[in-house]
Design an enzyme around this catalytic site. Structure first.
Site, PDB file in Angstrom:
ATOM      1  N   HIS A   1      44.289  56.764  39.561  1.00 46.91           N
ATOM      2  CA  HIS A   1      44.324  56.629  40.979  1.00 46.91           C
ATOM      3  C   HIS A   1      44.644  57.756  41.951  1.00 46.91           C
ATOM      4  CE1 HIS A   1      44.260  52.482  39.441  1.00 46.91           C
ATOM      5  NE2 HIS A   1      43.536  52.524  40.314  1.00 46.91           N
TER       6      HIS A   1
ATOM      7  N   ARG B   1      41.106  48.864  48.418  1.00 50.98           N
ATOM      8  CA  ARG B   1      42.151  48.763  47.444  1.00 50.98           C
ATOM      9  C   ARG B   1      43.389  48.413  48.387  1.00 50.98           C
ATOM     10  NH1 ARG B   1      39.144  52.972  44.716  1.00 50.98           N
ATOM     11  NH2 ARG B   1      38.955  52.362  42.546  1.00 50.98           N
TER      12      ARG B   1
ATOM     13  N   ARG C   1      39.989  43.261  48.396  1.00 54.50           N
ATOM     14  CA  ARG C   1      40.352  43.190  47.066  1.00 54.50           C
ATOM     15  C   ARG C   1      42.057  42.688  47.190  1.00 54.50           C
ATOM     16  NH1 ARG C   1      40.310  47.075  41.952  1.00 54.50           N
ATOM     17  NH2 ARG C   1      42.420  48.007  43.184  1.00 54.50           N
TER      18      ARG C   1
ATOM     19  N   GLU D   1      36.509  43.428  34.952  1.00 51.47           N
ATOM     20  CA  GLU D   1      36.996  44.715  34.416  1.00 51.47           C
ATOM     21  C   GLU D   1      37.844  44.424  33.030  1.00 51.47           C
ATOM     22  OE1 GLU D   1      39.379  46.526  37.441  1.00 51.47           O
ATOM     23  OE2 GLU D   1      40.297  44.736  38.088  1.00 51.47           O
TER      24      GLU D   1
ATOM     25  N   ASN E   1      36.061  51.491  35.723  1.00 47.82           N
ATOM     26  CA  ASN E   1      37.518  52.350  35.335  1.00 47.82           C
ATOM     27  C   ASN E   1      38.240  51.401  34.121  1.00 47.82           C
ATOM     28  OD1 ASN E   1      36.380  54.008  37.258  1.00 47.82           O
ATOM     29  ND2 ASN E   1      37.737  53.239  38.843  1.00 47.82           N
TER      30      ASN E   1
ATOM     31  N   ARG F   1      43.432  54.845  30.891  1.00 45.98           N
ATOM     32  CA  ARG F   1      42.537  55.867  31.961  1.00 45.98           C
ATOM     33  C   ARG F   1      43.180  57.107  32.496  1.00 45.98           C
ATOM     34  NH1 ARG F   1      41.662  51.446  36.983  1.00 45.98           N
ATOM     35  NH2 ARG F   1      41.402  53.076  37.933  1.00 45.98           N
TER      36      ARG F   1
END
Ligand code: PEP
Ligand code: MG
Length: 596
Positions: free
Chosen positions: A205, A312, A348, A447, A470, A481
């Site tokens: 992020h 986001r 989201r 996801e 991701n 990640r």
């Protein structure tokens, strides 16, 4: 930390591209033991005042701990409180520890290190000795000394938390072990030319935010804190993920045209932003933008986005004392919706947890935060917090076209529970007499492998699907990640990931639901071609990637992309699959993929 290993010639550090762009400037090294320790040298005549500053901070830390211990004793008579108070008493003694005091003073007077640096080094040495001892009890005490160090550091820097950045003077290149998303979001392009982090990958992020803020970044730069000292001149090449320390004049001259070519290409692509997003044969592809901050909506429009495919919203929750109110969130969403109108905005719901923590929400200390109480799981466990956000989103629908999207859904029961909460939230908005759209689409992110496997069922119940590659890569391949070491394993070209994606695209087609990809994969021109060949017609990515993906798609026909996708399906490893796509299309996209 030492700089003894630093060579006199320039050194190169190889990392990963976190955010494209070039920067030349002085290093500002912050060793964030989450507290931003600046390695500052002092002059000999400042040593005495630095020692006094340190002693004052020790007094302050001691008083704070004493007050805390008293508070604990007063608030409860339980035995647990008694234990806590006695631990605090032990910390009070450690704050004033004479050995520590002597070591710090020696660091200040002999090494001419600033108090923060001297304290950090003294505690590091002390902890190393304790950890080396075979005595488990003593080894454990090292954590206590680290706690005490942090208390003193807070008093020294006057900051109760977070990172202290320069506020005046020349802009700098920030060098850190890691920055939290909150710290990154607070960076200011005027003061920070670039960012270098020892950890992280392109999909962590911190890197996503650096790209959003258009700050060039190199992540996964192992050993950066060892090799770079405060004030040294750096060249940061965020395109190739390289850092050059103290470059020679000749090296700088060589780099100049590279940077110019990169920026010329970016400008050229940006100028063509109003051209339609189509394949070579005219088939339209919807290209939308991901955003994290309100101000990025304008940037997305500037780059020709056909809407926001992923907002986001969790970034509204970080770095603050209490969660944002319904009113504050409504204002934020309204601003984004109005900036984009009449184009659609996908809001989201918060994805808090994983590598995005929010200090105002109490979270359990999971061993594996990425597998813990994250995103929709947190929302459903705190329905009032969740409904506050849903009401704000519903109200924003009065100002333009919105969709609501739920992250990290792993089972249909979660989607159903969100739908029920959404219905309740609509009634609440009605009761307060606020306007809203009659119908708001509710979609979910795919996801987590379980959701991809049940894609057809999800497509039946959700209004739309968006694939978050991701996390899909992270959970399918069991690769963190944020891990630099494992970055080469975390490939969205892995056949297992590609097959899951294909399944989701087919499920959407069968159930007549829109499917999009909003993970970092969408911003890779080669991967975008593959996705289109697999039948995808909508992609959402960081704004800065839109022009190059659009330019790449324009050079490829649907038949070509489909043929490449069919061949890709025969590959059995990520490397094979990626190589196949690259061999076929890289020559055609050479200027876009590597502007040198
Ligand atoms: C993803 O996981 O691909 C995604 C788009 O969401 P985030 O990166 O915010 O987890
Ligand atoms: Mg995700």
């Amino acid at each position: 930390m030492t700089h003894d290993s630093k060579p006199s010639e320039f050194a190169q550090i190889d990392g990963l591209s976190g955010s494209a762009g070039f920067a030349v400037g002085q290093a500002f090294v912050v060793d964030t033991g989450r507290l931003g320790v600046v390695h500052r040298k002092i002059s000999l005549d400042k040593a005495q005042s630095e020692v006094e500053r340190y002693r004052k901070a020790v007094d302050e830390a001691r008083q704070e701990l004493q007050a805390l211990a008293e508070q604990v004793r007063e608030s409860s008579g339980s035995s647990a409180a008694g234990v806590e108070a006695s631990i605090l008493d032990a910390y009070i003694l450690m704050v004033g520890d004479q050995t520590l005091l002597k070591d710090v003073e020696r660091g200040i007077r002999d090494d001419l290190h600033g108090a923060e640096w001297a304290l950090e080094s003294a505690v590091a040495e002390m902890c190393a000795t304790l950890r080396e001892s075979k005595n488990h009890y003593l080894a454990e005490r090292s954590h206590d000394f680290e706690f005490v160090r942090d208390r003193i550091l807070r008093c020294l820097t006057g900051q109760k938390k977070g990172l202290v950045l320069p506020t005046s003077g020349e802009p700098v290149i920030l060098v850190a072990h890691d920055l939290s998303p909150a710290e990154t979001a607070a960076l200011n392009k005027r003061m920070v030319l670039g960012l270098i982090c020892e950890v992280g990958t392109r999909t962590s992020h911190t890197a996503i935010l650096a790209r959003a803020l258009e700050i060039p970044a190199v992540v996964g730069a192992h050993g950066a804190l060892e090799k770079i000292a405060n004030g040294e001149q750096l060249v940061l090449d965020g395109v190739h993920g390289k850092v050059i320390v103290e470059p020679s004049a000749e090296r700088l001259r060589e780099l100049q045209p590279q940077a110019e070519r990169y920026y010329a290409l970016a400008r050229g692509l940006r100028e063509r932003r109003d051209e339609p997003a189509v394949l070579a044969d005219g088939l339209p592809i919807q290209l939308q933008s991901n955003i994290e901050l309100i101000l990025e909506a304008e940037l997305a429009k500037e780059q020709g986005a056909q809407g926001i495919g992923l907002y986001r919203t969790e970034f509204l929750y970080i770095d603050r004392q209490s969660p944002p109110s319904e009113e504050e969130q409504y204002e934020a969403y309204r601003q984004v919706v109005e900036a984009m109108a009449p184009l659609p905005v996908t809001l989201r719901t918060f994805d808090i947890g994983g590598d995005k923590f929010v200090s105002t929400i109490k979270m359990p200390q999971d061993m594996n935060p990425a597998l813990g109480l994250r995103a929709v799981r947190l929302g459903l466990s705190q329905p009032e917090l969740f409904k506050t956000q849903l009401r704000a989103m519903i109200r924003a629908s009065a100002h333009g076209s919105i969709k609501i999207m739920v992250p990290m859904v792993s089972s249909l029961s979660e989607l159903r529970a969100v739908r029920a909460l959404l219905a309740e939230a609509v009634l609440e908005v009605d009761r307060h007499g606020h306007a809203h759209a009659e119908h708001i689409a509710l979609g979910c992110m795919i996801e987590i492998p379980s959701a991809a496997i049940l894609a057809e069922e999800f497509a039946r119940e959700a209004d739309f699907l968006s694939i978050g590659t991701n996390d899909l890569v992270q959970y399918t391949l069991a690769v963190d990640r944020t891990s630099r070491e494992l970055a080469r394993l975390a490939s969205y070209f892995d056949p297992a990931v590609i097959r899951l994606i294909k399944q989701v695209i087919q499920a959407g087609k069968f159930r007549k639901r829109d499917v999009s990809v909003c993970g970092t994969m969408a911003s890779d021109p080669l991967a975008a071609i593959l996705l289109v060949g697999m039948g995808l017609r909508s992609l959402s990515m960081e704004a800065s990637a839109l022009p190059e993906v659009k330019a790449a798609l324009k050079r490829v026909s649907r038949a070509d992309a489909e043929d490449a996708a069919d061949t890709a399906f025969e590959a059995t490893t990520a490397q094979e699959l990626e190589q196949g796509i690259a061999q076929r299309f890289a020559p055609l996209l050479a200027d876009i993929l590597d502007p040198e």
